[in-house]
Motif scaffolding. Sequence first.
Motif, PDB file in Angstrom:
ATOM      1  N   PHE A 104       0.803  -1.007   0.091  1.00  0.00           N
ATOM      2  CA  PHE A 104       0.036  -0.585   0.008  1.00  0.00           C
ATOM      3  C   PHE A 104       1.496   1.557  -0.068  1.00  0.00           C
ATOM      4  CE2 PHE A 104      -3.158  -2.874   2.005  1.00  0.00           C
ATOM      5  CZ  PHE A 104      -4.623  -2.486   0.423  1.00  0.00           C
ATOM      6  N   ALA A 105       1.784   1.197  -0.534  1.00  0.00           N
ATOM      7  CA  ALA A 105       2.518   2.401  -0.626  1.00  0.00           C
ATOM      8  C   ALA A 105       2.255   3.469  -1.430  1.00  0.00           C
ATOM      9  CB  ALA A 105       3.856   2.052  -1.832  1.00  0.00           C
TER      10      ALA A 105
ATOM     11  N   ILE B   5       3.374  -3.365  -8.610  1.00  0.00           N
ATOM     12  CA  ILE B   5       2.126  -4.699  -8.843  1.00  0.00           C
ATOM     13  C   ILE B   5       0.669  -4.617  -8.972  1.00  0.00           C
ATOM     14  CG2 ILE B   5       4.054  -5.310  -7.233  1.00  0.00           C
ATOM     15  CD1 ILE B   5       1.803  -5.682  -4.808  1.00  0.00           C
ATOM     16  N   PHE B   6       0.221  -3.224  -8.274  1.00  0.00           N
ATOM     17  CA  PHE B   6      -1.095  -2.501  -9.349  1.00  0.00           C
ATOM     18  C   PHE B   6      -1.176  -2.715 -10.337  1.00  0.00           C
ATOM     19  CE2 PHE B   6      -0.820  -0.571  -4.763  1.00  0.00           C
ATOM     20  CZ  PHE B   6      -1.108  -1.970  -4.018  1.00  0.00           C
ATOM     21  N   LYS B   7      -1.902  -3.646 -11.111  1.00  0.00           N
ATOM     22  CA  LYS B   7      -2.762  -3.650 -12.443  1.00  0.00           C
ATOM     23  C   LYS B   7      -4.298  -2.368 -12.454  1.00  0.00           C
ATOM     24  CE  LYS B   7       1.111  -5.555 -13.652  1.00  0.00           C
ATOM     25  NZ  LYS B   7       2.200  -3.915 -14.088  1.00  0.00           N
ATOM     26  N   THR B   8      -4.673  -1.703 -13.419  1.00  0.00           N
ATOM     27  CA  THR B   8      -6.097  -1.503 -13.614  1.00  0.00           C
ATOM     28  C   THR B   8      -6.882  -2.640 -14.230  1.00  0.00           C
ATOM     29  OG1 THR B   8      -5.157  -0.265 -15.788  1.00  0.00           O
ATOM     30  CG2 THR B   8      -5.040   1.222 -13.690  1.00  0.00           C
TER      31      THR B   8
ATOM     32  N   VAL C  31      -1.725  -7.599  -8.400  1.00  0.00           N
ATOM     33  CA  VAL C  31      -2.998  -7.045  -7.521  1.00  0.00           C
ATOM     34  C   VAL C  31      -3.547  -6.607  -8.469  1.00  0.00           C
ATOM     35  CG1 VAL C  31      -4.237  -6.524  -5.816  1.00  0.00           C
ATOM     36  CG2 VAL C  31      -2.119  -7.178  -5.566  1.00  0.00           C
ATOM     37  N   LEU C  32      -5.432  -6.420  -9.520  1.00  0.00           N
ATOM     38  CA  LEU C  32      -5.915  -6.237 -10.137  1.00  0.00           C
ATOM     39  C   LEU C  32      -6.902  -5.117  -8.877  1.00  0.00           C
ATOM     40  CD1 LEU C  32      -6.873  -6.203 -12.781  1.00  0.00           C
ATOM     41  CD2 LEU C  32      -8.765  -7.390 -10.949  1.00  0.00           C
ATOM     42  N   VAL C  33      -6.558  -3.722  -9.169  1.00  0.00           N
ATOM     43  CA  VAL C  33      -7.186  -3.047  -8.717  1.00  0.00           C
ATOM     44  C   VAL C  33      -8.857  -2.800  -9.532  1.00  0.00           C
ATOM     45  CG1 VAL C  33      -7.193  -0.585  -8.259  1.00  0.00           C
ATOM     46  CG2 VAL C  33      -5.129  -2.027  -8.465  1.00  0.00           C
TER      47      VAL C  33
ATOM     48  N   ARG D 240      -5.213   6.164 -10.213  1.00  0.00           N
ATOM     49  CA  ARG D 240      -4.797   6.804  -8.851  1.00  0.00           C
ATOM     50  C   ARG D 240      -3.675   5.733  -7.854  1.00  0.00           C
ATOM     51  NH1 ARG D 240      -4.046  12.833  -8.086  1.00  0.00           N
ATOM     52  NH2 ARG D 240      -3.150  12.920  -5.693  1.00  0.00           N
ATOM     53  N   ILE D 241      -4.363   4.463  -7.964  1.00  0.00           N
ATOM     54  CA  ILE D 241      -4.251   3.197  -6.996  1.00  0.00           C
ATOM     55  C   ILE D 241      -2.814   2.577  -6.999  1.00  0.00           C
ATOM     56  CG2 ILE D 241      -5.124   1.309  -5.623  1.00  0.00           C
ATOM     57  CD1 ILE D 241      -7.467   2.387  -4.966  1.00  0.00           C
ATOM     58  N   ALA D 242      -2.898   2.321  -8.370  1.00  0.00           N
ATOM     59  CA  ALA D 242      -2.193   2.032  -9.536  1.00  0.00           C
ATOM     60  C   ALA D 242      -0.991   2.275  -9.631  1.00  0.00           C
ATOM     61  CB  ALA D 242      -2.605   1.566 -10.554  1.00  0.00           C
ATOM     62  N   ALA D 243      -0.602   3.897  -9.628  1.00  0.00           N
ATOM     63  CA  ALA D 243       0.370   4.510  -9.504  1.00  0.00           C
ATOM     64  C   ALA D 243       0.788   4.707  -8.073  1.00  0.00           C
ATOM     65  CB  ALA D 243       0.139   6.161  -9.916  1.00  0.00           C
TER      66      ALA D 243
END
Length: 212
Positions: free
Chosen positions: A9-10, A67-70, A42-44, A60-63
């Motif tokens: 959760f950066a 590892i976060f992907k929209t 992780v999918l957002v 915003r979250i993926a930025a």
Amino acid sequence: MKKYFVLFFAIAAFSSCGSNTSIVNSWRDPDVTITQEQFKKVLVVALVKDEASRRITENRIAAGNPIFKTSYQYLNATSQLTQEQKLKVLQDENFDGVISMRLVSKEKEVNYVPGTYTGMYYGGFDGMYTGMYGYGFGNWYGMYSPNFYDPGYYQETTSYMVETNVFSLKQNKLIWTGTTESQYVTDLGQTVDAIMQAVVKEMRKDGSLPPK
């Protein structure tokens, strides 16, 4: 410390000045800890009606971490598939986690903000009291009347209740959920930052993430 995926959760490092956000309630699976081994991709998913808000939220979250992907990158072309088929797409793409965010409710409240009374001052020469109808009235009126009374007013506040969920695809279950309340929302991106900050704070509090 290396045991935990602290950078999961950066996004929490982002500014949150766009709204007043707090946790209303939360729940965690006591048998699951978010570790580095559990989440590598992780999918957002932003469950909102309009596409623009969806992309702003997911971006915003993926930025916050690579590892976060929209979801719009992977699921937009699968809208006609069943839930089972969509799940297989995620498995084929090696996703092991999902973060979803959805608007639960939007409520408006109207509150009365009372006026402020600064107090009377009856000035005369050299600041001496001369009475309301005396020589010093003009002196008091000219100097102090603009700040004498600030009238009350009605203020409308909109509260946004947002639910954030964390799923484990490996275990196929929900492992954390929390509801936040945001007020004075002026910018969607900053509000998303504030929600994620509140989520991280609560997860550190309940042991889902290690303390700072």
